[in-house]
Design a protein around this motif. Sequence first.
Motif, PDB file in Angstrom:
ATOM      1  N   PRO A 243      -2.803  -3.664   5.579  1.00 27.89           N
ATOM      2  CA  PRO A 243      -3.427  -3.244   4.303  1.00 27.89           C
ATOM      3  C   PRO A 243      -4.235  -2.036   4.622  1.00 27.89           C
ATOM      4  O   PRO A 243      -4.830  -1.957   5.286  1.00 27.89           O
ATOM      5  N   GLN A 244      -4.106  -1.139   3.379  1.00 27.72           N
ATOM      6  CA  GLN A 244      -4.861   0.329   3.643  1.00 27.72           C
ATOM      7  C   GLN A 244      -6.237  -0.124   3.239  1.00 27.72           C
ATOM      8  O   GLN A 244      -7.085   0.668   3.969  1.00 27.72           O
TER       9      GLN A 244
ATOM     10  N   THR B 285      -8.660   0.062   6.857  1.00 33.57           N
ATOM     11  CA  THR B 285      -8.335  -1.247   7.105  1.00 33.57           C
ATOM     12  C   THR B 285      -9.486  -2.046   7.524  1.00 33.57           C
ATOM     13  O   THR B 285      -9.833  -3.090   7.127  1.00 33.57           O
TER      14      THR B 285
ATOM     15  N   ASP C 144      -1.863  -3.251  -1.714  1.00 35.24           N
ATOM     16  CA  ASP C 144      -3.274  -3.057  -1.845  1.00 35.24           C
ATOM     17  C   ASP C 144      -4.047  -3.375  -2.937  1.00 35.24           C
ATOM     18  O   ASP C 144      -5.304  -3.593  -2.761  1.00 35.24           O
TER      19      ASP C 144
END
Length: 488
Positions: free
Chosen positions: A138-139, A162, A115
């Motif tokens: 991906p956060q 996201t 991230d």
Amino acid sequence: MLRWTTAYMEDPAFPHLGDSSQSLLRACPRQCSCPRDDTVDCSGLGLRVFPDNITKAARLRRRAWRQQRHWCEPLHSTPQNNQLRELPYNELSRLSGLRTLDLHNNLISSEGLPDEAFESLTQLEHFYVAHNKLSVAPQFLPRSLRVADLAANEVVEIFPLTFGEKPELRSVYLHDNRLSNTGLPPNTFHGSEAITTLSLSSNRLSYLPPSLPASLERLHLQNNLISRVPRGALSLQTQLRELHLQHNQLTDSGLDATTFRLERVPPALPRHLKALVMPHNRVAVLGARDLGSARTLVELNLAYNCLASERVHPVAFRRLRALHSLDLAGNQLSRLPQGLPTSLRSLRLQRNQLRALEPEPLAGLNKLQELSLAHNRLRVGNIGPGTWHELQALQVLDLSHNELSFVPPDLPEALEELHLQANCISFVGPEAFLTTPHLRALFLRANRLHMTSISAEAFLGLSHLRVVDTAENPEQVLVQLPSKGRGP
């Protein structure tokens, strides 16, 4: 591929850059190609690691620009079609001006895409990571994002940020993953109110995800496990143009009858739209501007909705100057709509609640050829004088299933087909068809006619008449048609 805007190389307004320009030309990474001054292409080389000299080339270009008091950031990075397994944070942190990151068709796992790699990419607009090995998304993706493509991975979980809080986000592609409903939080798209395209096909969804963006125009959900679409599931998506639900587990019991019914005409209709067909919805209001953007409409079908006369604006149809066909059957109209386009050829108003007709709404409709007023509550006494006067081209008039007690007078001269079945007509006088010499077909079945109810003189002069239907009256009524030899 990395791109910079380097028009200064060819622009005589900029002086020669000397040694810096030579260093710039030598900065092309080994194995990559630089076909233009603004391009570094490293795609399809079988790379296993992200080339660090890409960012060295970026720094050289920055120094060259500083000598001229200008600044230029790299715009695009596309190391696609390689064998990259990870994206090093330290390399991307030097590309803060990156607009496009294309990593599709690599071997990148979620562990190889930290991230932190996106913290410095504050201007990223396009992110392509399809056909990789991601197991989770991906956060945190940048707020500037416009397009995100994570298709054909192994994603089982999406996080709130996201795709959430992305005001510029337009398109999200998540097809061909392993997403179930538990992997999509209810606030997946919170704060992203501009998304028009969402692809979730070929996943493991068992029902429609909640809280989908109201801005959606295209929604792909085919090839899932969806067995039920509940009432109101798409009630906010009034701009939806495409919905794909094929190859799921839907049955009749899993679809609520009102799920896909619209309550308003979709806003911002295409300017060159020719036909708008929306029967069997729940449209109850037609405002002055609801159809204003669709001035090229030739056909408008709003049959079997919930339109009442008091909720149809007097100028709702006025701008539709090319309209030929208007179908408002099966609504709740108690009077004829105002402001009808003079271009109309066909007007269908059957199965409403019309009790009276006045000449004003029909004024100027001298091109109208077909008018259906069947299944209303019309009486001859409530048809105003001059109602038919301007309908000079009318050939088909359907007044069946009303409350008429005799044939309305002064019908249009061009009339060829007249439907009067299922009324209360008990007498047809000698002058009933005096104004309709071109009549070819007359339907009088299921009225209150007897043997002596029809004057023999009623059909004199109707040399074109070929069909008279008088079945299902209290008595059998025989009508002798005019001799064919008398017609032209």
